[in-house]
Scaffold this active site. Structure first.
Site, short mmCIF file in Angstrom:
data_model
loop_
_atom_site.label_atom_id
_atom_site.label_comp_id
_atom_site.label_asym_id
_atom_site.label_seq_id
_atom_site.Cartn_x
_atom_site.Cartn_y
_atom_site.Cartn_z
CB SER A 285 20.81 -47.79 45.39
OG SER A 285 20.13 -48.42 44.33
CD GLU B 158 26.15 -53.44 44.74
OE1 GLU B 158 25.82 -54.47 44.11
OE2 GLU B 158 25.41 -52.91 45.60
CG HIS C 181 28.42 -49.09 49.18
ND1 HIS C 181 28.85 -48.21 50.15
CD2 HIS C 181 27.08 -49.12 49.24
CE1 HIS C 181 27.81 -47.71 50.76
NE2 HIS C 181 26.72 -48.24 50.25
CG HIS D 163 25.00 -44.83 50.48
ND1 HIS D 163 24.87 -45.37 49.22
CD2 HIS D 163 26.22 -44.23 50.50
CE1 HIS D 163 25.96 -45.11 48.53
NE2 HIS D 163 26.79 -44.43 49.29
CG HIS E 76 25.35 -47.34 43.79
ND1 HIS E 76 26.03 -48.34 44.46
CD2 HIS E 76 24.35 -46.93 44.62
CE1 HIS E 76 25.45 -48.52 45.64
NE2 HIS E 76 24.45 -47.68 45.76
#
Length: 303
Positions: A211, A113, A61, A27, A111
């Site tokens: 994040s 992940e 991720h 990201h 998210h």
């Protein structure tokens, strides 16, 4: 994060463009744009990729199990750049499921992940807990068979509070043998805690989609820094916030290149008298292997 970027770069070097990447490899807009310029093609889903023999890279991720299964069904040549620390969480979740545990995942809805971790198991096998309030109102099927795992990029303090709330209600809950939160995330948060009370303002270099970068801003504000902002790079700095400050802390998310940190420092040096001091709270010397098909190239490139 560096490992994932390196996998894309080595794949481009070995196989040439295009190299397809499912979701942003990390990201960070600057990193993604740099890889696009070298020939990487970013997609959100595999069905956007035409029939091809070109490599397909899965992002750091992690992905649900359905993604490599679909790639195999289409005879795609894919390289998995999932962070090994994320893979560790996948293994833990699968182990708990095999042992008959009901699994709680502490993380942020939506998210990548979290989507990847929940996608390791059948639908309904994992319950997402985002807050202390969620932990206090969650009703398990059987309190005696609970286990938890966590997203790797969370606030250490927030996660500790959520885990404490779960353990207070369910003392028998099983946790990971070793904390799931990424060492790079933990180290950066500890550094922010040390610096935040000492400076007038803090800048975190990182993407708004990251994040771990967002958590650094929150940690700075909680630990006594009056002004804490997140910027992708120096051109996004809001100079009206800084006025006559006498001290500034600069940190970065795990996927932000060092060059962008230096860019921010240079931008302040052009407007203020700057003396740089480095605050070290931990040394990072952990390295992870890249996929076997790229290892000879890695040695030849001297990386």
């Amino acid at each position: 994060m560096d490992r994932a970027i390196q996998i894309v770069e080595l794949a481009l070097e070995k196989y040439g463009a295009p190299v397809y990447v499912r979701h942003a490899i990390v990201h960070n807009k600057y990193v993604v744009e740099g890889l696009k310029a070298k020939g990487a093609v970013f997609v959100e889903e595999l069905d956007e990729i035409p029939e091809t023999e070109a490599p397909v890279v899965f992002s750091a991720h992690g992905v649900p199990k359905s993604v490599p299964a679909n790639a195999k069904a289409r005879n795609m040549f894919f390289l998995d750049a999932t962070c090994p620390l994320v893979s560790k969480v996948h293994v833990e979740a699968s182990r708990h499921h095999e042992e008959g545990h009901e699994i709680v995942l502490i993380g942020h809805a939506g998210h990548p992940e979290v989507i990847g971790t929940m996608g390791q198991l059948p639908a309904g096998a994992v319950t997402l807990i985002e807050t202390v309030e969620d932990a206090q109102t969650f009703t398990p099927k059987d309190p005696a068979t609970l286990a938890f795992v966590t997203q790797t990029t969370l606030s250490v303090d927030d996660t500790r509070e959520i885990v404490a709330a779960l353990k207070a209600r369910f003392p028998a809950i099983n946790g990971p043998h070793k904390e799931d939160i990424c060492y790079a995330t933990t180290n950066r948060q500890e550094a922010i805690k040390a610096v935040a009370p000492l400076v007038d303002a803090m800048i975190v270099v990182g993407s708004p989609h990251s994040s771990n970068s967002q958590r650094l801003v929150e940690v700075a504000l909680r630990n006594g820094c009056r002004i804490a902002t997140l910027v992708d790079r120096a051109s996004e700095i809001d100079w009206s916030l800084y006025g006559d400050i006498t001290s500034l802390g600069v940190s970065a998310g795990a996927s932000a290149p060092e060059s962008l940190v230096e860019e921010v420092i240079d931008a302040f040096a052009a407007r203020y008298d700057v003396q740089v001091e480095t605050k070290t709270t931990a040394e990072e010397n952990i390295a992870f292997n890249i996929p076997r098909v790229l290892r000879n190239l890695e040695v030849a490139s001297g990386r």
